[in-house]
Design a protein around this motif. Structure first.
Motif, PDB file in Angstrom:
ATOM      1  N   PRO A  28     110.307  48.450 -15.657  1.00 51.48           N
ATOM      2  CA  PRO A  28     110.684  47.495 -14.632  1.00 51.48           C
ATOM      3  C   PRO A  28     111.894  46.640 -14.977  1.00 51.48           C
ATOM      4  O   PRO A  28     112.738  46.410 -14.146  1.00 51.48           O
ATOM      5  N   GLU A  29     111.998  46.162 -16.223  1.00 54.20           N
ATOM      6  CA  GLU A  29     113.121  45.282 -16.544  1.00 54.20           C
ATOM      7  C   GLU A  29     113.694  45.588 -17.921  1.00 54.20           C
ATOM      8  O   GLU A  29     114.161  44.710 -18.618  1.00 54.20           O
ATOM      9  N   SER A  30     113.643  46.842 -18.321  1.00 50.69           N
ATOM     10  CA  SER A  30     114.176  47.196 -19.622  1.00 50.69           C
ATOM     11  C   SER A  30     114.794  48.573 -19.564  1.00 50.69           C
ATOM     12  O   SER A  30     114.479  49.359 -18.686  1.00 50.69           O
ATOM     13  N   PRO A  31     115.719  48.907 -20.475  1.00 47.99           N
ATOM     14  CA  PRO A  31     116.378  50.202 -20.446  1.00 47.99           C
ATOM     15  C   PRO A  31     115.385  51.330 -20.618  1.00 47.99           C
ATOM     16  O   PRO A  31     114.362  51.195 -21.276  1.00 47.99           O
ATOM     17  N   ALA A  56     100.744  41.628 -34.637  1.00 47.61           N
ATOM     18  CA  ALA A  56     100.425  41.044 -33.335  1.00 47.61           C
ATOM     19  C   ALA A  56      99.839  42.081 -32.378  1.00 47.61           C
ATOM     20  O   ALA A  56      99.180  41.733 -31.405  1.00 47.61           O
ATOM     21  N   GLU A  57     100.095  43.368 -32.641  1.00 46.75           N
ATOM     22  CA  GLU A  57      99.601  44.406 -31.751  1.00 46.75           C
ATOM     23  C   GLU A  57      98.114  44.618 -31.965  1.00 46.75           C
ATOM     24  O   GLU A  57      97.617  44.660 -33.086  1.00 46.75           O
ATOM     25  N   VAL A  58      97.388  44.761 -30.865  1.00 42.72           N
ATOM     26  CA  VAL A  58      95.943  44.917 -30.916  1.00 42.72           C
ATOM     27  C   VAL A  58      95.557  46.126 -30.084  1.00 42.72           C
ATOM     28  O   VAL A  58      96.115  46.359 -29.025  1.00 42.72           O
ATOM     29  N   ARG A  59      94.576  46.905 -30.567  1.00 40.76           N
ATOM     30  CA  ARG A  59      94.070  48.039 -29.809  1.00 40.76           C
ATOM     31  C   ARG A  59      92.687  47.687 -29.266  1.00 40.76           C
ATOM     32  O   ARG A  59      91.707  47.733 -29.998  1.00 40.76           O
ATOM     33  N   ASN A 182     102.127  46.144 -26.500  1.00 41.57           N
ATOM     34  CA  ASN A 182     103.497  46.214 -27.017  1.00 41.57           C
ATOM     35  C   ASN A 182     104.104  44.825 -27.182  1.00 41.57           C
ATOM     36  O   ASN A 182     103.448  43.802 -26.948  1.00 41.57           O
ATOM     37  N   ALA A 183     105.366  44.787 -27.587  1.00 42.63           N
ATOM     38  CA  ALA A 183     106.043  43.525 -27.883  1.00 42.63           C
ATOM     39  C   ALA A 183     106.190  42.639 -26.652  1.00 42.63           C
ATOM     40  O   ALA A 183     106.381  41.424 -26.775  1.00 42.63           O
ATOM     41  N   ASN A 184     106.115  43.232 -25.430  1.00 43.57           N
ATOM     42  CA  ASN A 184     106.219  42.454 -24.194  1.00 43.57           C
ATOM     43  C   ASN A 184     104.849  42.035 -23.671  1.00 43.57           C
ATOM     44  O   ASN A 184     104.727  41.615 -22.516  1.00 43.57           O
ATOM     45  N   ASP A 203      99.850  45.118 -17.128  1.00 44.67           N
ATOM     46  CA  ASP A 203      99.946  43.728 -17.548  1.00 44.67           C
ATOM     47  C   ASP A 203      98.713  43.414 -18.385  1.00 44.67           C
ATOM     48  O   ASP A 203      97.583  43.623 -17.938  1.00 44.67           O
ATOM     49  N   ASN A 204      98.907  42.925 -19.580  1.00 41.12           N
ATOM     50  CA  ASN A 204      97.782  42.710 -20.491  1.00 41.12           C
ATOM     51  C   ASN A 204      96.914  41.525 -20.088  1.00 41.12           C
ATOM     52  O   ASN A 204      95.805  41.363 -20.594  1.00 41.12           O
ATOM     53  N   GLY A 205      97.404  40.706 -19.159  1.00 44.13           N
ATOM     54  CA  GLY A 205      96.607  39.562 -18.722  1.00 44.13           C
ATOM     55  C   GLY A 205      95.708  39.887 -17.550  1.00 44.13           C
ATOM     56  O   GLY A 205      94.495  39.682 -17.608  1.00 44.13           O
TER      57      GLY A 205
END
Length: 282
Positions: A28-31, A56-59, A182-184, A203-205
């Protein structure tokens, strides 16, 4: 009937129209990542044995992911919408306005209008049949619901069509190969089913569907579909994606932009489909 075919295609997405060249995923907003297939890349990079690249990444647990994915589907009894769409396939392209009505698990009704609001075609899809009325050529054609599989080469059913229209994910499978945040702060989920490998970006939220990439999991086939969901608006049944960008390929590439100008859920809907007596059956 080209616009009718494209409109039905919007409902079924994976029509085999293709080039063996893979279409690149567009975030959506990245290359776009510079790989032939984002799904193949995810399968390589995110196998269960590979640990997240940062602390910071969680599965999340895969059972929880699948349950939440289904829970966040839009639940509805009826839908109606007005959408502008444009398509491009090689040197051919066009645009029109589609009026779409749906009664869950029962009827999908489509009306296609061109310049000056002139209606060019009307389509009525039920659980077992498809009717297409061409106002320009004054004819009517009848097909069984199996026609969808004939023109796409995949086992489509009515439930898949209505999920596509309201923006629920399609071809989801409980066989989740890998997942990570991911980082976003977006949740990446890789599934592997009998027909497709499926990379979902959520969206993770609130688990809104942001991106869906389907890559063939059948030997000898090369079907590919990439869908971006955006411009979510609240409705009584959840958040609805009012814009979709779709790219599909197998032997040639087809690009579609879909923009819903109006939509409503769970309001009374009708499905007028009166066939003039002078229309020819084909």
């Amino acid at each position: 009937m080209r616009f009718v075919t494209v409109l039905i295609f919007l409902s079924i997405i994976m029509v085999a129209c293709g080039s063996s060249r893979k279409v690149q995923i567009v975030q959506p907003e990245s290359p776009a990542p510079k790989v032939d297939s984002p799904v193949a890349a995810a399968a390589t990079e995110n196998t269960p044995e590979i640990k997240p690249s940062t602390a910071a990444e969680v599965r999340p647990a895969t059972n929880d992911i699948f349950a939440k994915l289904l829970k966040h589907n839009i639940n509805f009894s009826a839908f109606s919408g007005k959408a502008h769409f444009e398509y491009q396939q090689g040197k051919e392209g066009g645009d029109a306005t589609a009026y779409i009505r749906l009664r869950k698990d029962s009827v999908i009704w489509l009306s296609l209008r061109f310049a000056l609001g002139i209606e060019g075609a009307r389509v009525l899809i039920t659980r077992d049949s498809i009717k297409m009325m061409n106002f320009q050529k004054k004819n009517i054609s009848y097909k069984s619901i199996g026609y969808l599989e004939e023109i796409t080469g995949i086992p489509l059913d009515f439930a898949t069509l209505q999920d596509l229209i309201v923006g629920n994910p399609i071809f989801v499978d409980s066989n989740i190969v890998s997942n990570k945040v991911n980082a976003n702060n977006e949740l990446e989920i890789l599934m592997s089913g009998n027909i497709f490998k499926h990379l979902l970006l959520l969206d993770n939220g609130d688990y809104k569907l942001l991106h869906s990439t389907l890559d063939d999991n059948v030997a000898g086939r090369n079907r590919y579909c990439d869908i971006t969901y955006g411009d979510y608006k609240a409705n009584g049944s959840g958040a609805f994606s009012t814009t979709r960008k779709i790219s599909v390929s197998e032997q040639s590439k087809l690009d579609i932009d879909l923009d819903f100008k109006q939509f409503s859920f769970n309001q009374p809907v009708t499905f007028p489909f009166n066939i003039p007596k002078n229309y020819k059956k084909i």
